[in-house]
Design a protein around this motif. Structure first.
Motif, mmCIF file in Angstrom:
data_model
loop_
_atom_site.group_PDB
_atom_site.id
_atom_site.type_symbol
_atom_site.label_atom_id
_atom_site.label_comp_id
_atom_site.label_asym_id
_atom_site.label_seq_id
_atom_site.Cartn_x
_atom_site.Cartn_y
_atom_site.Cartn_z
ATOM 1 N N GLY A 88 0.529 -1.162 -0.215
ATOM 2 C CA GLY A 88 0.353 -0.125 0.146
ATOM 3 C C GLY A 88 1.366 1.625 0.330
ATOM 4 N N GLU A 89 2.259 1.394 -0.154
ATOM 5 C CA GLU A 89 3.238 2.276 0.024
ATOM 6 C C GLU A 89 3.905 2.767 -1.256
ATOM 7 N N ARG A 90 3.601 1.967 -2.414
ATOM 8 C CA ARG A 90 3.433 2.482 -3.762
ATOM 9 C C ARG A 90 2.243 3.115 -4.239
ATOM 10 N N LEU A 91 3.097 4.440 -4.253
ATOM 11 C CA LEU A 91 1.782 5.902 -4.683
ATOM 12 C C LEU A 91 1.823 6.159 -6.054
ATOM 13 N N THR A 92 0.286 6.562 -6.898
ATOM 14 C CA THR A 92 0.276 6.770 -7.835
ATOM 15 C C THR A 92 -1.226 8.271 -7.352
ATOM 16 N N ARG A 93 -0.315 9.011 -7.701
ATOM 17 C CA ARG A 93 -1.998 9.998 -7.036
ATOM 18 C C ARG A 93 -2.898 9.463 -8.459
ATOM 19 N N LEU A 94 -4.226 10.059 -8.136
ATOM 20 C CA LEU A 94 -5.200 9.889 -8.679
ATOM 21 C C LEU A 94 -6.444 11.357 -9.063
ATOM 22 N N GLU A 95 -6.928 11.269 -10.347
ATOM 23 C CA GLU A 95 -7.248 12.308 -11.087
ATOM 24 C C GLU A 95 -9.014 12.682 -10.396
ATOM 25 N N VAL A 96 -9.632 13.258 -9.806
ATOM 26 C CA VAL A 96 -10.776 13.063 -9.213
ATOM 27 C C VAL A 96 -11.335 14.889 -9.240
ATOM 28 N N GLY A 97 -12.503 14.628 -10.370
ATOM 29 C CA GLY A 97 -13.717 15.490 -10.790
ATOM 30 C C GLY A 97 -14.653 15.621 -9.878
ATOM 31 N N GLY A 98 -13.930 16.293 -8.444
ATOM 32 C CA GLY A 98 -15.362 16.971 -7.565
ATOM 33 C C GLY A 98 -14.719 16.376 -6.359
ATOM 34 N N THR A 99 -15.949 16.632 -5.362
ATOM 35 C CA THR A 99 -16.209 16.419 -4.286
ATOM 36 C C THR A 99 -16.987 16.195 -3.768
ATOM 37 N N PHE A 100 -15.926 14.312 -2.984
ATOM 38 C CA PHE A 100 -17.589 13.644 -2.548
ATOM 39 C C PHE A 100 -18.092 14.258 -1.206
ATOM 40 N N HIS A 101 -19.169 13.284 -0.876
ATOM 41 C CA HIS A 101 -19.827 13.708 1.005
ATOM 42 C C HIS A 101 -19.872 12.770 1.385
ATOM 43 N N TRP A 102 -19.637 12.357 2.346
ATOM 44 C CA TRP A 102 -18.982 11.104 3.102
ATOM 45 C C TRP A 102 -20.297 11.388 4.688
ATOM 46 N N VAL A 103 -20.494 9.904 4.883
ATOM 47 C CA VAL A 103 -20.946 10.068 6.367
ATOM 48 C C VAL A 103 -20.281 9.094 7.136
ATOM 49 N N PHE A 104 -19.899 8.931 7.858
ATOM 50 C CA PHE A 104 -19.298 8.102 9.105
ATOM 51 C C PHE A 104 -19.936 7.012 9.947
ATOM 52 N N ALA A 105 -20.100 6.227 10.054
ATOM 53 C CA ALA A 105 -20.884 5.996 11.419
ATOM 54 C C ALA A 105 -19.026 5.698 12.429
ATOM 55 N N LEU A 106 -18.854 6.101 13.718
ATOM 56 C CA LEU A 106 -17.784 5.658 14.542
ATOM 57 C C LEU A 106 -18.308 4.721 15.270
#
Ligand code: C5P
Length: 300
Positions: free
Chosen positions: A154-172
């Motif tokens: 998981g340590e070898r990284l390639t940046r990704l293009e994202v076309g906008g903002t995503f909205h999230w809800v997290f249940a802790l």
């Protein structure tokens, strides 16, 4: 400079494809990381020794000794520079502890950035990424932020293009889950099911959804191979995920090794509605609204 404060985001994994167990005890991954607007703050102040203090509601769950990943990060950076620098770290925690949102990794990344500044080392990101990879599989992404695909551990990284903002809800959830235990449970479930474990591959449809800013397709394509293991170890998560889906989330999954559950929504207003409805269902210790992607560690 006497002190430096760095704000650092949590992450959610949009795709976590887990390959077979390797000889070194790790698994090859395809890991699509996405930084979201839940932040810890790490202050590094000039001091002779290395120390840490943790503040916030969950502070009691975080070690304040040499096991603290931010302390290990500061020591590793000093070692890299070949000097015995000191630092007093203060971590203000908002990211859930052992929650599958890389809170410890975020604090380590923030400590690297803060100490690099405090000690005037001026090391480039590539050097910090190398130190980060030795600290933990998720620490390099925590330095990067945004959205990226990780391979290897998981340590070898390639940046990704994202076309906008995503909205999230997290249940802790109450209490955390050990990452190592969840991976081991994943291996156990696969062996018990006689499953042939394929080499992990990134989902083209998921990448397209990210590029297009298409939350509906993203919701349908999100997938986490650790989810069955997390749900086996914490059966109540099945109810949390079902509740989110029933209440209109575009997609629901366990974040990383859990137990935090992530739901993607249509809009900020939809995320707020969904969060209120999930709170009313009583299926989580706390429910938090956030957006992504957000930048990585930022000096404030
Ligand atoms: O790298 P990190 O210390 O965060 O990993 C914690 C544990 O998670 C490892 O000891 C290992 O059991 C598991 N892991 C894995 N494969 C990965 C990343 C983590 O098996 N790619």
């Amino acid at each position: 400079m006497n002190s430096v404060t760095v704000r650092v985001p949590a992450k959610v994994n949009l795709q976590l494809a887990v390959g077979p167990l390797r000889e070194d005890g790790y698994h090859d991954l395809v890991n699509v990381f996405h930084a979201v607007s839940i932040f810890d703050e790490v202050t590094a102040a000039a001091e002779t020794g290395v120390s840490v203090r943790v503040e916030g509601e969950t502070a009691g769950q975080v070690p304040e000794d040499d096991d603290n990943l931010a302390v290990r990060a500061a020591r590793a950076l000093a070692g890299h520079a070949g000097r015995s620098y000191g630092v007093g770290l203060v971590i203000r925690k908002a990211i859930p502890v052992a929650g599958g949102m890389a809170g410890g990794s975020a604090d380590a990344a923030a400590a690297l950035v803060a100490c690099n500044e405090l000690w005037g080392l001026g090391l480039p990101l590539d050097d910090l990424l190398e130190i980060a990879a030795d600290l933990g599989s998720d620490v390099p992404f925590a330095l990067l932020g945004g959205t990226a695909v990780g391979t290897g551990r998981g340590e070898r990284l390639t940046r990704l293009e994202v076309g906008g903002t995503f909205h999230w809800v997290f249940a802790l959830a109450d209490g955390g889950l050990s990452t190592g235990r969840v991976y081991a449970e994943c291996d156990r479930l696969r062996a018990a099911g006689g499953e042939r474990v394929a080499r992990p591959r990134v989902s083209g449809a998921l990448l397209a959804a990210l590029r297009d800013g298409d939350a509906k397709t993203l919701g349908a394509e999100m997938a986490n191979d650790l989810q069955p293991a997390a749900v086996t170890l914490r059966p109540s998560l099945a109810r949390t995920l079902d509740a989110g889906r029933d209440l209109g989330a575009l997609g629901a999954l366990v974040s990383g090794s859990g137990p935090t559950c992530a739901f993607v929504a249509d809009s900020e207003a939809h995320a707020r509605e969904l969060a209120a409805a999930l709170t009313a269902e009583g299926v989580a210790r706390d429910v938090v609204v956030a957006h992504g992607p957000v930048p990585g560690p930022t000096v404030v």
